[in-house]
Design a protein around this motif. Sequence first.
Motif, PDB file in Angstrom:
ATOM      1  N   LEU A 246      -5.826  -6.842   3.605  1.00 28.09           N
ATOM      2  CA  LEU A 246      -6.686  -6.312   2.552  1.00 28.09           C
ATOM      3  C   LEU A 246      -7.251  -7.392   1.627  1.00 28.09           C
ATOM      4  O   LEU A 246      -8.207  -7.136   0.901  1.00 28.09           O
TER       5      LEU A 246
ATOM      6  N   CYS B  98      -9.916   5.584  -0.767  1.00 25.92           N
ATOM      7  CA  CYS B  98      -8.461   5.486  -0.844  1.00 25.92           C
ATOM      8  C   CYS B  98      -7.970   5.972  -2.209  1.00 25.92           C
ATOM      9  O   CYS B  98      -8.389   5.444  -3.247  1.00 25.92           O
TER      10      CYS B  98
ATOM     11  N   ASP C 148       0.884  -1.149   0.000  1.00 31.16           N
ATOM     12  CA  ASP C 148       0.000   0.000   0.000  1.00 31.16           C
ATOM     13  C   ASP C 148       0.932   1.211   0.000  1.00 31.16           C
ATOM     14  O   ASP C 148       1.728   1.381   0.926  1.00 31.16           O
TER      15      ASP C 148
ATOM     16  N   THR D  63      -9.668  -1.848   0.576  1.00 31.84           N
ATOM     17  CA  THR D  63      -8.610  -0.873   0.796  1.00 31.84           C
ATOM     18  C   THR D  63      -8.792  -0.326   2.202  1.00 31.84           C
ATOM     19  O   THR D  63      -9.813  -0.571   2.855  1.00 31.84           O
ATOM     20  N   THR D  64      -7.821   0.416   2.674  1.00 28.87           N
ATOM     21  CA  THR D  64      -7.880   0.894   4.055  1.00 28.87           C
ATOM     22  C   THR D  64      -8.994   1.903   4.288  1.00 28.87           C
ATOM     23  O   THR D  64      -9.453   2.056   5.409  1.00 28.87           O
TER      24      THR D  64
ATOM     25  N   SER E 130      -6.548   3.225  -4.596  1.00 27.35           N
ATOM     26  CA  SER E 130      -7.373   2.058  -4.938  1.00 27.35           C
ATOM     27  C   SER E 130      -7.104   1.528  -6.336  1.00 27.35           C
ATOM     28  O   SER E 130      -6.859   0.336  -6.519  1.00 27.35           O
TER      29      SER E 130
ATOM     30  N   ILE F 142       0.008  -5.680   1.152  1.00 25.51           N
ATOM     31  CA  ILE F 142      -1.444  -5.772   1.231  1.00 25.51           C
ATOM     32  C   ILE F 142      -1.929  -7.026   1.943  1.00 25.51           C
ATOM     33  O   ILE F 142      -3.022  -7.024   2.505  1.00 25.51           O
TER      34      ILE F 142
ATOM     35  N   ILE G 139      -3.634  -0.082  -6.625  1.00 28.13           N
ATOM     36  CA  ILE G 139      -3.520  -1.364  -5.928  1.00 28.13           C
ATOM     37  C   ILE G 139      -4.268  -2.463  -6.681  1.00 28.13           C
ATOM     38  O   ILE G 139      -3.737  -3.563  -6.880  1.00 28.13           O
TER      39      ILE G 139
ATOM     40  N   LEU H 122     -13.278  -5.120  -5.696  1.00 30.75           N
ATOM     41  CA  LEU H 122     -12.993  -4.239  -4.568  1.00 30.75           C
ATOM     42  C   LEU H 122     -14.277  -4.054  -3.773  1.00 30.75           C
ATOM     43  O   LEU H 122     -15.290  -3.612  -4.320  1.00 30.75           O
TER      44      LEU H 122
END
Length: 103
Positions: free
Chosen positions: A33, A56, A21, A51-52, A59, A28, A62, A83
């Motif tokens: 995640l 994010c 991340d 995602t956190t 996003s 991750i 990642i 996601l």
Amino acid sequence: MLTLEAVSTAAIVEALRGIEDPEIGSDIVELGLIYQIEIAAAGRVRVVMTTTTRNCPASAFIVEAVKAKIEQMESVSEASVDLVHDPAWSPEMIGKGFGRSRP
């Protein structure tokens, strides 16, 4: 090139440990995640992750990194990444690894 030997969940998890991340600087998988990995016939892989934060800014980066990393694996023909934000990520998920982070 697709081989007869199927890719394993463990191999995918290990590959995903190489993706950090960019805002937090941890991988991750360690962050918790990755919620689910499904391996289907013909080398198709589906990853469900979060995602956190819902908004994010990393996003897209990642998600694309996860897809690209998996599609580089020898026995994978196609990868998709879903996601999700339910359940929402929390700091308590850090260090629980794949498969144990989802409440």
